[in-house]
Structures are given as C-alpha cells and as structure tokens.
Design an enzyme around this catalytic site. Structure first.
Site, PDB file in Angstrom:
ATOM      1  N   GLY A 181       0.685  -1.199   0.031  1.00  0.00           N
ATOM      2  CA  GLY A 181       0.002  -0.003   0.036  1.00  0.00           C
ATOM      3  C   GLY A 181       0.930   1.220   0.020  1.00  0.00           C
ATOM      4  N   ILE A 199      -0.345   6.449   4.231  1.00  0.00           N
ATOM      5  CA  ILE A 199       0.359   6.044   5.362  1.00  0.00           C
ATOM      6  C   ILE A 199       1.456   4.979   4.851  1.00  0.00           C
ATOM      7  CG2 ILE A 199       0.112   4.104   6.810  1.00  0.00           C
ATOM      8  CD1 ILE A 199      -2.810   4.705   7.156  1.00  0.00           C
ATOM      9  N   GLY A 200       1.375   4.483   3.653  1.00  0.00           N
ATOM     10  CA  GLY A 200       2.525   3.514   3.067  1.00  0.00           C
ATOM     11  C   GLY A 200       3.600   4.455   2.820  1.00  0.00           C
ATOM     12  N   ASP A 249       2.289  -1.419  -4.491  1.00  0.00           N
ATOM     13  CA  ASP A 249       0.814  -0.812  -4.609  1.00  0.00           C
ATOM     14  C   ASP A 249       0.392  -1.359  -6.143  1.00  0.00           C
ATOM     15  OD1 ASP A 249      -0.506   1.460  -2.768  1.00  0.00           O
ATOM     16  OD2 ASP A 249      -1.545   1.072  -4.820  1.00  0.00           O
ATOM     17  N   ARG A 283     -10.681   4.737   5.620  1.00  0.00           N
ATOM     18  CA  ARG A 283     -11.776   5.022   6.315  1.00  0.00           C
ATOM     19  C   ARG A 283     -12.190   6.651   5.917  1.00  0.00           C
ATOM     20  NH1 ARG A 283     -12.013   5.762  12.966  1.00  0.00           N
ATOM     21  NH2 ARG A 283     -14.603   6.698  13.186  1.00  0.00           N
ATOM     22  N   ARG A 302     -14.703   2.272  11.674  1.00  0.00           N
ATOM     23  CA  ARG A 302     -13.889   1.177  11.478  1.00  0.00           C
ATOM     24  C   ARG A 302     -14.373  -0.118  10.722  1.00  0.00           C
ATOM     25  NH1 ARG A 302     -11.965   3.839  15.929  1.00  0.00           N
ATOM     26  NH2 ARG A 302      -9.865   4.836  15.895  1.00  0.00           N
ATOM     27  N   VAL A 318      -1.957  -2.503   9.484  1.00  0.00           N
ATOM     28  CA  VAL A 318      -2.531  -1.133   9.707  1.00  0.00           C
ATOM     29  C   VAL A 318      -3.863  -0.894   9.535  1.00  0.00           C
ATOM     30  CG1 VAL A 318      -1.716   1.305   9.651  1.00  0.00           C
ATOM     31  CG2 VAL A 318      -0.064  -0.316   9.526  1.00  0.00           C
ATOM     32  N   ASN A 322      -7.892  -0.772   8.771  1.00  0.00           N
ATOM     33  CA  ASN A 322      -8.839  -1.063   9.425  1.00  0.00           C
ATOM     34  C   ASN A 322      -9.893  -2.184   8.851  1.00  0.00           C
ATOM     35  OD1 ASN A 322      -8.474   0.659  12.035  1.00  0.00           O
ATOM     36  ND2 ASN A 322      -8.656   2.517  10.650  1.00  0.00           N
ATOM     37  N   HIS A 364      -9.707  -2.135  18.655  1.00  0.00           N
ATOM     38  CA  HIS A 364      -9.350  -0.520  18.073  1.00  0.00           C
ATOM     39  C   HIS A 364     -10.487  -0.070  17.474  1.00  0.00           C
ATOM     40  CE1 HIS A 364      -7.057   2.667  16.362  1.00  0.00           C
ATOM     41  NE2 HIS A 364      -7.330   2.045  15.194  1.00  0.00           N
TER      42      HIS A 364
END
Length: 336
Positions: free
Chosen positions: A12, A17-18, A38, A85, A91, A122, A124, A179
């Site tokens: 990703g 994030i990645g 990716d 998200r 989530r 990582v 969700n 979480h």
C-alpha cells in the site's frame, strides 16, 4: 546508519500511510532496503520518485505492482493496503472489503514470505484484518501484530491538553481490546505529573486543574472517536501517526527493545481466546509475547465488553467465508 539491511516490504506504498512509512523507515534510520508495493502504478511511481529525490544515503528502494516480487525474501512486512476510512464511517464499515484484502495478503505471505519475522497490519478494522492475515499466512502469532498504539497516544495527548502539561508528563496511558468505538480505555496505571488518575478523579488538583468523572468520561469518548475527529478536521484519515508508530514498532522488534504502547496480539486461550486485540507486549529474538491486560474492575469489565464485540466481528467474517470456523484454524495454520 540503519538498524537493518534486511528487506522490508511496504504494502500500500502509494497511499499516504504507506509512503510515510517508507520515509520514516529511512529518516529514523530503521531500514535501508525497502520494497514498495501498490496495485496503483502511477501513484506508486510518484511516491517512489519522491523517496528517491530525498537522496537518503545508502538507501536501496525498489517499487513494484507485483505483490510476489515485493514479498519475496522480505523479513518484515508493513501493510496499509486496505481501503481508507472516510467521513461518517466507522472502522467496522470497512470490515468485509478489507478482510478480503487481508485474506489475500495472508495467502501471499504464505507463498512468498513464509519466513517473515514480523508483520504489522495497519488497515482497519485492524484487529480483524490482522487476525485474518495471521490465520491465512501460516505464521506464528509472535510474528504478526496490528497497529494499536494510536488510541493510547491520543489518550495521553487529551490528558496533557486538559492539564496544560507536556505529553511526557502523562504516563501509563493504555487502551486495550478492540481498536474501535468499543475499545477499553483503562484508567488504572495512569499518572499525571506523578499523581495517579484515581486521586485526581477523587478531587486532587494537578497544575491548578482538576478533573471530574464527567470530564474523564468525555475524554474517553474523545479518544474513542479520535480517528473520526481527524477525518473531520483534515478531510482524510490519519496517516502521519500510524506511519510513525508502525515504524517505531518495527524498530523495537528489530532491537528487541521496549515499546511503550499496546500492540495487537493473538490469544490462543484464556479469557480472550481466538481474537487479536490490543495488549501489552515485549519483544525478543523469538518475536512478540503478549500479556493479558490488568486493571481495576471497571477497566476489566470494559475489556470484556470489547472482547465480546471483537468476537461478533470475527464471527461475521467467518459467516462471510473469509475465515474458516475457529475449530478449523489450526488445520490452515498449525502455529495457532
């Protein structure tokens, strides 16, 4: 300069994030050999070009749209490769779609990285996507974890802001279990400037400020909805904090050093059997070892409620055919 020259596969990597994970791995001196994966080639190429333009010394960074190529010979895997998200979503709204991605990731790890030493999930809902990845990967539970730190770091930040203190003045913050909105926000063990939270809730002031039970409940609600608040403020889900804490987790695993926040861990037996949930952990050359969270009666009751919620999500995934029944898990993954 770097903690390891062994291969880290970042799945990703075109996403926020990645790509930040890659940058943190290099900026923090954690890993020099990184494979960026990716399926979205233009974004991936752009992210890889930016990393190359940073001119990190001795960096060996590659990029590919082939998951097998990225995972082959990888010692470590960090995956943010699920759907993000969006505003108005919980989530759990991502459950089935992202669990399909997690199932394929687990199968890909089994096929191409069966000797991976540490995998961090990582995306969700991480407790469940991490569980799905673990079951299908064939890896030991000591080798697969999920990012679970952010709720605890958000709790520390909220308390520091309330008492007008630097965050380091607040210690012992931890949220355990799921979480998500059903997380268990523990108060036992928290100290603010050395004063136990229980004494503060009984009326003791810190830095000229007090906290009522109602204010504590409001902070717990703020923490439970911390991810949604970021989306509302920034128009997108968190990416800097999850990237940084994922890299901090990997650094602790490589060094076999202390990591101050909870990590997602699988429990094979005991009161929280057959789920992956946030728990205190230690790292060694053998991997990750988790402990059952300990708190007062109120904390434990919240954790049990969170566990029941995780079991319901797990069972929904089983009904969807993305996980086999619990009794069949060991036939798919003997390490369970």
């Amino acid at each position: 300069m770097y903690r390891t020259a062994r291969k880290v596969a970042v799945m990703g990597a075109a996403g926020a994030i990645g790509s930040n994970v890659v940058q943190d791995l290099l900026s923090c001196g954690v890993a020099s050999r990184i494979a960026m994966y990716d399926p979205y080639e233009p974004g991936l190429k752009g992210a890889a070009e930016e990393i190359l333009h940073c001119a990190y010394p001795d960096a060996d960074v590659s990029w590919t749209t082939d998951a097998a190529e990225a995972l082959t010979d990888a010692s470590y895997v960090i995956s943010s490769g699920g759907a993000p998200r969006k505003e108005g979503m919980t989530r759990e709204d991502l459950l089935l779609g992202n669990c399909e991605i997690a199932r394929q990731l687990g199968r890909d790890i089994r096929a191409h990285a069966p000797n991976a030493e540490f995998v961090i999930i990582v995306f969700n809902p991480a407790d469940i996507t991490g569980l799905v990845t673990l079951v299908h990967s064939g890896l030991s539970p000591s080798c697969v974890t999920t990012l679970a730190a952010l709720d605890s770091t958000r709790l520390r930040a909220a308390l520091a802001q309330h008492f007008d203190l630097l965050p380091d003045a607040v210690t012992g913050c931890a949220t355990f279990g799921g979480h998500g909105e059903k997380m268990a926000v523990f108060k036992d063990g928290i100290e603010v400037a050395g004063v136990p939270l229980a004494e503060i809730l009984a009326g003791r002031a810190v830095n000229g400020r007090t906290m009522s039970p109602d204010e504590w409940n409001a902070i717990k609600d703020r923490v439970r909805n911390g991810g949604a608040a970021i989306i509302k403020l920034r128009g997108r889900s968190s990416f800097q904090s999850p990237a940084h804490q994922s890299v901090a987790m990997l650094k602790a695993r490589i060094e076999c050093s202390a990591y101050p926040w909870p990590c997602g861990a699988y429990f094979a037996d005991g009161p929280y059997a057959h789920v992956m949930m946030a728990a205190p952990v230690t790292f060694s050359t053998l991997g990750m070892t988790a402990a059952v969270p300990d708190g007062d009666d109120e904390d434990v009751a919240a954790l049990q409620d969170s566990y029941r919620h995780l079991c319901s999500l797990r069972d929904e995934v089983i009904r969807a055919g993305l996980l086999p029944p619990v009794a069949d898990w060991t036939s798919l993954n003997p390490n369970l």
